[in-house]
Design a protein around this motif. Structure first.
Motif, mmCIF file in Angstrom:
data_model
loop_
_atom_site.group_PDB
_atom_site.id
_atom_site.type_symbol
_atom_site.label_atom_id
_atom_site.label_comp_id
_atom_site.label_asym_id
_atom_site.label_seq_id
_atom_site.Cartn_x
_atom_site.Cartn_y
_atom_site.Cartn_z
ATOM 1 N N SER A 1 64.381 29.702 29.526
ATOM 2 C CA SER A 1 63.511 28.837 28.727
ATOM 3 C C SER A 1 62.109 28.767 29.327
ATOM 4 O O SER A 1 61.128 28.715 28.589
ATOM 5 N N ASN B 1 59.250 27.802 26.596
ATOM 6 C CA ASN B 1 59.642 26.812 25.608
ATOM 7 C C ASN B 1 60.823 25.962 26.077
ATOM 8 O O ASN B 1 61.851 25.913 25.421
ATOM 9 N N THR B 2 60.692 25.257 27.176
ATOM 10 C CA THR B 2 61.791 24.442 27.690
ATOM 11 C C THR B 2 62.111 23.279 26.765
ATOM 12 O O THR B 2 63.262 22.886 26.653
ATOM 13 N N HIS B 3 61.106 22.740 26.105
ATOM 14 C CA HIS B 3 61.336 21.594 25.226
ATOM 15 C C HIS B 3 62.281 21.976 24.082
ATOM 16 O O HIS B 3 63.226 21.248 23.772
ATOM 17 N N THR B 4 62.069 23.124 23.465
ATOM 18 C CA THR B 4 62.933 23.584 22.373
ATOM 19 C C THR B 4 64.342 23.865 22.874
ATOM 20 O O THR B 4 65.325 23.549 22.200
ATOM 21 N N ALA B 5 64.463 24.435 24.070
ATOM 22 C CA ALA B 5 65.782 24.709 24.644
ATOM 23 C C ALA B 5 66.548 23.410 24.899
ATOM 24 O O ALA B 5 67.744 23.319 24.598
ATOM 25 N N GLU C 1 66.123 20.533 23.339
ATOM 26 C CA GLU C 1 66.492 19.978 22.033
ATOM 27 C C GLU C 1 67.714 20.690 21.459
ATOM 28 O O GLU C 1 68.591 20.051 20.878
ATOM 29 N N ALA C 2 67.785 22.007 21.615
ATOM 30 C CA ALA C 2 68.939 22.765 21.116
ATOM 31 C C ALA C 2 70.213 22.323 21.831
ATOM 32 O O ALA C 2 71.262 22.156 21.198
ATOM 33 N N ARG D 1 71.343 18.913 20.514
ATOM 34 C CA ARG D 1 72.020 19.021 19.214
ATOM 35 C C ARG D 1 73.429 19.584 19.393
ATOM 36 O O ARG D 1 74.385 19.100 18.787
#
Length: 103
Positions: A54, A59-63, A65-66, A69
């Motif tokens: 990530s 893109n650690t923030h998107t990782a 969040e995934a 979820r």
């Protein structure tokens, strides 16, 4: 924080250990906010490899969040209720309603 100098570090290794490893991403994100630069070589094992990837993807923030979820329906790291049926459920395993797929 300004006294920290990571310029001599060539490779950064991330530890594995499941979702508990996200502290590593938080720490490095904060260090970067203070001007620290990551080495070009990042490696890790298990969840640590996901965190390294990530950062390399930027893109650690998107990782994170995934992962949130994916694990939202799992209240525990390990669900013991299926043990008597030899059905082991870990937090990282997607949980499907009974009968919706073959285990």
């Amino acid at each position: 924080m300004q006294a920290l100098n990571f310029s001599h570090i060539q490779t950064l290794v991330f530890a594995g250990g499941g979702n508990r490893c996200w502290w590593q991403a938080g720490l490095l994100t904060q260090l970067q906010a203070y001007g620290a630069r990551l080495p070009a070589s990042l490696v890790g094992t298990s969840a640590g490899a996901a965190i390294a990837a990530s950062f390399l993807a930027g893109n650690t923030h998107t990782a994170l969040e995934a992962c949130q979820r994916l694990y939202a329906a799992n209240a525990r790291l390990f669900d013991w209720r299926g043990l008597n049926r030899l059905q082991l459920n870990f937090a990282h395993k997607t949980v499907y309603p009974p009968g919706s797929h073959n285990s």
